[in-house]
Scaffold this active site. Structure first.
Site, PDB file in Angstrom:
ATOM      1  N   HIS A  79      41.109 -41.660 -45.016  1.00 31.85           N
ATOM      2  CA  HIS A  79      40.353 -42.990 -45.657  1.00 31.85           C
ATOM      3  C   HIS A  79      41.095 -44.541 -45.714  1.00 31.85           C
ATOM      4  CE1 HIS A  79      37.338 -40.189 -47.739  1.00 31.85           C
ATOM      5  NE2 HIS A  79      38.668 -39.041 -48.504  1.00 31.85           N
ATOM      6  N   LYS A 104      52.155 -12.004 -28.266  1.00 25.51           N
ATOM      7  CA  LYS A 104      53.444 -13.355 -28.331  1.00 25.51           C
ATOM      8  C   LYS A 104      52.227 -14.823 -28.701  1.00 25.51           C
ATOM      9  CE  LYS A 104      57.786 -11.614 -28.226  1.00 25.51           C
ATOM     10  NZ  LYS A 104      58.043 -11.219 -28.533  1.00 25.51           N
ATOM     11  N   THR A 148      55.395  -7.567 -26.558  1.00 30.53           N
ATOM     12  CA  THR A 148      54.693  -8.689 -27.406  1.00 30.53           C
ATOM     13  C   THR A 148      55.623  -9.007 -26.005  1.00 30.53           C
ATOM     14  OG1 THR A 148      55.774  -9.450 -28.875  1.00 30.53           O
ATOM     15  CG2 THR A 148      53.577  -8.382 -29.485  1.00 30.53           C
TER      16      THR A 148
HETATM   17  O1  LIG Z   1      31.345 -40.495 -43.906  1.00 29.66           O
HETATM   18  C1  LIG Z   1      31.827 -40.191 -45.058  1.00 29.66           C
HETATM   19  N1  LIG Z   1      30.973 -39.307 -45.447  1.00 29.66           N
HETATM   20  C2  LIG Z   1      30.472 -38.522 -46.842  1.00 29.66           C
HETATM   21  O2  LIG Z   1      30.201 -37.443 -46.762  1.00 29.66           O
HETATM   22  C3  LIG Z   1      32.030 -38.700 -47.542  1.00 29.66           C
HETATM   23  N2  LIG Z   1      32.215 -39.148 -48.879  1.00 29.66           N
HETATM   24  C4  LIG Z   1      32.623 -39.800 -49.490  1.00 29.66           C
HETATM   25  O3  LIG Z   1      33.779 -39.612 -50.662  1.00 29.66           O
HETATM   26  N3  LIG Z   1      32.784 -41.049 -48.597  1.00 29.66           N
HETATM   27  C5  LIG Z   1      32.566 -40.454 -47.427  1.00 29.66           C
HETATM   28  N4  LIG Z   1      32.635 -40.950 -46.177  1.00 29.66           N
END
Ligand SMILES: O=c1[nH]c(=O)c2[nH]c(=O)[nH]c2[nH]1
Length: 301
Positions: free
Chosen positions: A250, A12, A57
């Site tokens: 990013h 479960k 379950t």
């Molecule tokens: O810390 C990072 N590692 C990467 O492998 C990578 N590749 C990327 O485009 N930016 C980053 N930053």
């Protein structure tokens, strides 16, 4: 050529259980999501539709909720081992049990300078997890514990560089000696044995990883992950290996020059996808045999 039944397990998934301890007016709460799975000789159920070996379950679910009252919870690792042992006892055809538990942290709402007795807010740091695999029956039984943390979202606003990387005709990424480094970390570590002070170990590993993230001057997320894992193994002899999975969240500097505005690393566009996904394991070169420890552990393996 014959067609045969391959590996299988059943249980479960994601029983969401909240346990209130209300022996005094100052209540305690635990918020767990528990998944159970049994494996063994269940060919009859798959091939003939014969349920005589199958502990339903639904029964597994009932047991999980009832044990939260009958046995109490304690550390999630102990609760998982208790459940796994019990399911193996009750199911003769099973030769392995897997219990996964995620714990959502709640904290008391501060009222008048102190935490309220029975009102809580979710502000915790990360979700604590464990996956316990118990193998074998009777005296041969062995528990493997992989615990961890997920949703550990961290950011540093400087102290991170990325340059000197391989370039080809598709490379557009500018080199940088000052960027935001942010991730939502998943870390899972395998314990070498089960004689562990689980809560203390978890808190110490979590705090150490946070401290390392803050303190390491990063030349890449890879280097930060390795540093975090290395520090955990150095300080925690009870840990045999650690696996880390980190999306690179990013943050792109916004070009404000069309508006005549300077932007010295102050305004960023936080992109949610795509994201770099950086994953690494760090282990002792004499690490014990993992056995089934990583069986069906979510994330990369
Ligand atoms: O810390 C990072 N590692 C990467 O492998 C990578 N590749 C990327 O485009 N930016 C980053 N930053």
């Amino acid at each position: 050529m014959a067609i045969v039944l391959g590996p299988n397990q059943y249980g479960k998934a994601q029983n969401h259980l909240v346990r209130v301890y209300r022996d005094t007016p100052r209540h305690e709460i635990r918020d767990l999501t528990v998944s159970s799975a049994l494996r063994g000789d269940f060919a009859g159920a798959h091939i003939e539709g014969d349920q005589s070996d199958v502990l339903p379950t639904d029964t597994q679910k009932n047991t999980i909720f009832s044990f939260a009252k009958e046995k109490g919870i304690g550390a999630i690792e102990d609760f998982a081992v208790t459940l796994a042992d019990h399911f193996l006892d009750r199911t003769p055809a099973a030769d392995g049990a897997r219990i996964e538990i995620d714990e959502t942290p709640w904290q008391r709402i501060p009222v008048g300078g102190k935490g309220h007795d029975h009102s809580f807010v979710q502000t915790g740091v990360g979700t604590r997890t464990t996956v316990v695999n118990v193998d074998g029956r009777g005296g041969e039984r062995r528990a493997h514990v992989v615990s961890g943390i997920k949703n550990l979202t961290v950011l540093k606003s400087t102290g991170s560089e990325f340059h000197g990387f391989l370039k080809d005709s598709y490379t557009t990424l500018p080199e940088t000696d000052d960027r935001i480094l942010a991730t939502s970390l998943v870390a899972r570590w395998r314990y070498d044995h089960t004689d562990v002070a689980w809560d203390e170990s978890y808190e110490s590993i979590r705090d150490l990883m946070l401290e390392q993230f803050a303190e390491i001057h990063s030349y890449a997320l890879q280097q930060t992950l390795y540093g975090m894992g290395h520090a955990v193994l150095e300080k925690h002899p009870e840990v045999a290996e650690i696996r880390l999975s980190a999306p690179n969240k990013h943050h792109f500097l916004v070009d404000l020059s069309p508006f005549g505005v300077d932007n010295p690393h102050e305004v960023f566009y936080a992109a949610d996808r795509p994201f770099g996904l950086i994953e690494a394991s760090v282990l002792r070169d004499d690490a014990s045999d993992p056995g089934s420890a990583w069986h069906a552990v979510p994330g990369w393996v």
